[in-house]
Design an enzyme around this catalytic site. Structure first.
Site, short mmCIF file in Angstrom:
data_model
loop_
_atom_site.label_atom_id
_atom_site.label_comp_id
_atom_site.label_asym_id
_atom_site.label_seq_id
_atom_site.Cartn_x
_atom_site.Cartn_y
_atom_site.Cartn_z
N SER A 77 -6.41 -4.68 -0.44
CA SER A 77 -6.51 -4.90 1.01
C SER A 77 -7.77 -5.70 1.31
O SER A 77 -8.86 -5.32 0.87
CB SER A 77 -6.62 -3.56 1.74
OG SER A 77 -5.54 -2.74 1.38
N ARG A 116 -14.00 4.11 3.69
CA ARG A 116 -14.33 2.91 2.90
C ARG A 116 -15.80 2.53 3.06
O ARG A 116 -16.16 1.36 3.16
CB ARG A 116 -13.46 1.71 3.29
CG ARG A 116 -11.98 1.95 3.22
CD ARG A 116 -11.47 2.08 1.79
NE ARG A 116 -10.01 2.17 1.79
CZ ARG A 116 -9.34 3.31 1.88
NH1 ARG A 116 -9.97 4.47 1.94
NH2 ARG A 116 -8.03 3.30 1.88
N GLU A 175 -13.10 -5.89 3.54
CA GLU A 175 -13.36 -4.72 2.70
C GLU A 175 -14.12 -5.10 1.42
O GLU A 175 -15.11 -4.45 1.08
CB GLU A 175 -12.03 -4.04 2.38
CG GLU A 175 -12.22 -2.72 1.66
CD GLU A 175 -10.92 -2.02 1.37
OE1 GLU A 175 -10.30 -1.50 2.31
OE2 GLU A 175 -10.54 -1.96 0.19
P1 FAD Z 1 -16.60 -4.34 -8.38
O1 FAD Z 1 -15.77 -5.32 -7.66
O2 FAD Z 1 -17.07 -4.69 -9.75
O3 FAD Z 1 -17.87 -3.97 -7.48
C1 FAD Z 1 -17.68 -3.65 -6.12
C2 FAD Z 1 -19.07 -3.45 -5.48
O4 FAD Z 1 -19.71 -2.31 -6.06
C3 FAD Z 1 -20.04 -4.62 -5.73
O5 FAD Z 1 -20.89 -4.70 -4.61
C4 FAD Z 1 -20.84 -4.17 -6.94
O6 FAD Z 1 -22.13 -4.77 -6.99
C5 FAD Z 1 -20.93 -2.67 -6.69
N1 FAD Z 1 -20.97 -1.88 -7.91
C6 FAD Z 1 -20.08 -1.85 -8.93
N2 FAD Z 1 -20.45 -0.94 -9.84
C7 FAD Z 1 -21.60 -0.39 -9.41
C8 FAD Z 1 -22.49 0.62 -9.93
N3 FAD Z 1 -22.24 1.24 -11.08
N4 FAD Z 1 -23.60 0.93 -9.21
C9 FAD Z 1 -23.88 0.31 -8.02
N5 FAD Z 1 -23.09 -0.65 -7.50
C10 FAD Z 1 -21.95 -0.99 -8.19
N6 FAD Z 1 -9.53 0.38 -3.07
C11 FAD Z 1 -9.24 1.56 -2.47
O7 FAD Z 1 -10.12 2.22 -1.92
N7 FAD Z 1 -7.97 2.04 -2.45
C12 FAD Z 1 -6.95 1.40 -3.04
O8 FAD Z 1 -5.83 1.88 -3.01
C13 FAD Z 1 -7.21 0.14 -3.65
N8 FAD Z 1 -6.22 -0.57 -4.21
C14 FAD Z 1 -6.48 -1.78 -4.78
C15 FAD Z 1 -5.43 -2.50 -5.33
C16 FAD Z 1 -5.67 -3.73 -5.93
C17 FAD Z 1 -4.51 -4.50 -6.53
C18 FAD Z 1 -6.98 -4.24 -6.02
C19 FAD Z 1 -7.26 -5.55 -6.72
C20 FAD Z 1 -8.04 -3.54 -5.46
C21 FAD Z 1 -7.80 -2.30 -4.82
N9 FAD Z 1 -8.83 -1.54 -4.24
C22 FAD Z 1 -8.55 -0.33 -3.66
C23 FAD Z 1 -10.20 -2.03 -4.27
C24 FAD Z 1 -10.96 -1.73 -5.61
O9 FAD Z 1 -10.06 -1.39 -6.60
C25 FAD Z 1 -11.97 -0.60 -5.45
O10 FAD Z 1 -12.89 -0.88 -4.44
C26 FAD Z 1 -12.72 -0.32 -6.76
O11 FAD Z 1 -13.48 0.87 -6.61
C27 FAD Z 1 -13.66 -1.46 -7.16
O12 FAD Z 1 -14.13 -1.21 -8.47
P2 FAD Z 1 -14.76 -2.36 -9.38
O13 FAD Z 1 -15.37 -1.72 -10.56
O14 FAD Z 1 -13.75 -3.39 -9.67
O15 FAD Z 1 -15.88 -2.91 -8.39
P1 NAP Z 2 1.08 2.06 4.38
O1 NAP Z 2 1.59 3.36 3.88
O2 NAP Z 2 2.04 0.94 4.63
O3 NAP Z 2 0.22 2.33 5.71
C1 NAP Z 2 -0.46 1.26 6.38
C2 NAP Z 2 -1.82 1.75 6.81
O4 NAP Z 2 -1.65 2.81 7.73
C3 NAP Z 2 -2.60 2.28 5.65
O5 NAP Z 2 -3.65 1.39 5.38
C4 NAP Z 2 -3.05 3.68 6.04
O6 NAP Z 2 -4.46 3.85 6.15
C5 NAP Z 2 -2.50 3.89 7.42
N1 NAP Z 2 -1.75 5.17 7.37
C6 NAP Z 2 -0.49 5.36 6.98
N2 NAP Z 2 -0.15 6.66 7.12
C7 NAP Z 2 -1.22 7.29 7.60
C8 NAP Z 2 -1.50 8.63 7.97
N3 NAP Z 2 -0.58 9.59 7.88
N4 NAP Z 2 -2.72 8.94 8.42
C9 NAP Z 2 -3.65 8.01 8.52
N5 NAP Z 2 -3.46 6.71 8.19
C10 NAP Z 2 -2.26 6.35 7.75
O7 NAP Z 2 -0.06 1.53 3.38
P2 NAP Z 2 0.07 0.75 2.01
O8 NAP Z 2 -0.42 -0.64 2.24
O9 NAP Z 2 1.43 0.96 1.38
O10 NAP Z 2 -1.01 1.50 1.12
C11 NAP Z 2 -0.77 2.82 0.69
C12 NAP Z 2 -2.09 3.50 0.43
O11 NAP Z 2 -2.79 2.82 -0.61
C13 NAP Z 2 -3.03 3.51 1.63
O12 NAP Z 2 -3.72 4.72 1.64
C14 NAP Z 2 -3.96 2.35 1.37
O13 NAP Z 2 -5.26 2.57 1.91
C15 NAP Z 2 -4.04 2.35 -0.15
N6 NAP Z 2 -4.29 0.98 -0.64
C16 NAP Z 2 -5.55 0.48 -0.50
C17 NAP Z 2 -5.85 -0.77 -0.97
C18 NAP Z 2 -7.26 -1.31 -0.88
O14 NAP Z 2 -7.55 -2.33 -1.48
N7 NAP Z 2 -8.13 -0.65 -0.16
C19 NAP Z 2 -4.87 -1.56 -1.55
C20 NAP Z 2 -3.60 -1.02 -1.64
C21 NAP Z 2 -3.30 0.25 -1.18
P3 NAP Z 2 -5.39 4.19 4.90
O15 NAP Z 2 -5.63 2.88 4.25
O16 NAP Z 2 -6.61 4.74 5.55
O17 NAP Z 2 -4.69 5.16 4.01
#
Ligand code: FAD
Ligand code: NAP
Length: 338
Positions: free
Chosen positions: A238, A164, A334
């Site tokens: 998250s 991340r 995050e």
């Molecule tokens: P924004 O919120 O618009 O921007 C995020 C940051 O990036 C800001 O600092 C912005 O200035 C910068 N930015 C945006 N575009 C650019 C660009 N073109 N150049 C330079 N800087 C830029 N994330 C995960 O990693 N895994 C997940 O599973 C995941 N699940 C999610 C589920 C939900 C329900 C939600 C709401 C979010 C989740 N996220 C997850 C977080 C999010 O979706 C990601 O981080 C996504 O990449 C953000 O994209 P955005 O366009 O909305 O970014």
């Molecule tokens: P989950 O399966 O309940 O697991 C909880 C956490 O444990 C996760 O965040 C995951 O880390 C870690 N984990 C589970 N199994 C793992 C493995 N085998 N090896 C290493 N790490 C492990 O998680 P969940 O909430 O349902 O989410 C499922 C996936 O979607 C995850 O990968 C999570 O990151 C992603 N997600 C991300 C966001 C976001 O906003 N960033 C939102 C929703 C879901 P990791 O996060 O590193 O995978």
């Protein structure tokens, strides 16, 4: 160039916070972006680059010019020995990109289905889910450097992708605007499905040799069932990163809480599930003012309607302090908090 003034960002952030951008415009190509940057520079205004606002918490109105990235190009290149290149503009919707790739038999992104946001923001935090990260596929990023005005290509190594994390979150990368991402995808349909909840979902459907389309469908189904939909309740996914701790810190945590979930990293450190810490500390379902912690997902902070970014930031700080006191572990937010 069309600029709106005192423009509401309510529908441009998934928390749904009703803040104003002092000035707002969209850029669909490099010439438009350069014009927007020059417009802000000539007025000595700060610039905020916005994708879909799914990883951004606005605690106040945004001063200066907000530029929403609207670059929409999508190119599928012919396969070579190592896979097939796909080039997507920063404004392409991420989930739509995943769908397009599957339709064109370009495989690998299916584990990252249904992540909200734009392709341009995907490298910023190296999006990841269900055992995959963007870094598994990203070969290069086209950027515009705001300090010099140069447009150039950064290769995979130069993007410094981590858990991340990336160059773009560091002081050296903050002035880089992502214009497009270059991916290398597989042309053979061999999905990765070892991640526990994905494997369980496939197993309970009696599927032991899924194709990528099936993995895509299961990832979407798990996410729809588990995660709150921002269209129904404002959130940014998250809210905290999973903390990575040393072997000694893990030992100390396990001596009091042997059941704490933890995952070894390649450098000898261990990833702890932040959601488990927050739930254990009693915050799950907590509600204060118009914001709170989701009742089923302790890692997700929510806007119950009418809440503010300031309320979320205060709640997040209280949770961080409590986790530090109870477990001696530091939680890092995050999303970006502005
Ligand atoms: P924004 O919120 O618009 O921007 C995020 C940051 O990036 C800001 O600092 C912005 O200035 C910068 N930015 C945006 N575009 C650019 C660009 N073109 N150049 C330079 N800087 C830029 N994330 C995960 O990693 N895994 C997940 O599973 C995941 N699940 C999610 C589920 C939900 C329900 C939600 C709401 C979010 C989740 N996220 C997850 C977080 C999010 O979706 C990601 O981080 C996504 O990449 C953000 O994209 P955005 O366009 O909305 O970014
Ligand atoms: P989950 O399966 O309940 O697991 C909880 C956490 O444990 C996760 O965040 C995951 O880390 C870690 N984990 C589970 N199994 C793992 C493995 N085998 N090896 C290493 N790490 C492990 O998680 P969940 O909430 O349902 O989410 C499922 C996936 O979607 C995850 O990968 C999570 O990151 C992603 N997600 C991300 C966001 C976001 O906003 N960033 C939102 C929703 C879901 P990791 O996060 O590193 O995978």
């Amino acid at each position: 160039m069309q600029v709106s003034h005192n423009y509401s960002l309510k529908t441009h952030n998934t928390f749904g916070f009703d803040v104003l951008a002092e000035h707002f415009t969209r850029s669909a190509n490099v010439a438009e972006l350069q014009r927007a940057l020059a417009w802000a520079k000539s007025r000595q205004l700060p610039v905020f680059i916005l994708g879909a606002g799914s990883n951004s918490v606005f605690t106040a109105d945004v001063a200066g010019l907000v530029i929403q990235m609207d670059f929409r190009q999508l190119e599928f290149l012919a396969p070579n020995r190592t896979g097939a290149a796909v080039i997507a503009g920063a404004g392409v919707d991420w989930h739509w990109l995943v769908q397009q790739c599957l339709q064109k038999q370009r495989y690998g992104l299916e584990n990252l289905a249904l992540i909200p946001g734009s392709a341009g923001a995907a490298p910023i935090q190296n999006i990841g889910a269900y055992g995959r990260e963007l870094s598994d596929f990203l070969t290069a990023v086209e950027i515009l450097d705001r300090t010099t005005g140069d447009v150039r290509l950064l290769n995979h190594e130069q993007c410094l992708l981590g858990y991340r994390d990336s160059l773009f979150k560091s002081d050296q990368g903050r002035d880089l605007i992502v214009l497009a991402i270059h991916l290398n995808l597989a042309v053979q349909d061999k999905p990765l499905c070892h991640y526990a909840s994905l494997a369980q979902s496939l197993d309970s459907a009696g599927i032991d040799n899924p194709d990528s389309q099936t993995v895509f469908e299961h990832v979407c189904a798990i996410r729809r069932q588990k995660l709150p939909d921002p269209a129904e309740i404002g959130n940014a996914g998250s809210f905290f990163k999973n903390p990575v701790v040393s072997a000694d810190q893990l030992k100390s945590l396990l001596s009091n809480h042997p059941e704490a979930p933890h995952y070894p990293q390649h450098d000898g450190c261990h990833k702890i599930a932040a959601g488990w810490l927050i739930e254990k500390a009693g915050w799950k379902g907590y509600r204060r003012d118009r914001v709170g912690v989701h009742a089923d997902q302790a890692l997700v902070l929510v806007n119950h309607g009418g809440g503010s970014g300031q309320q979320i930031a205060t709640l997040a700080a209280d949770i961080q302090r409590d986790i530090e006191q109870k477990f001696h572990i530091t939680l890092e937010a995050e999303p970006g908090i502005y």
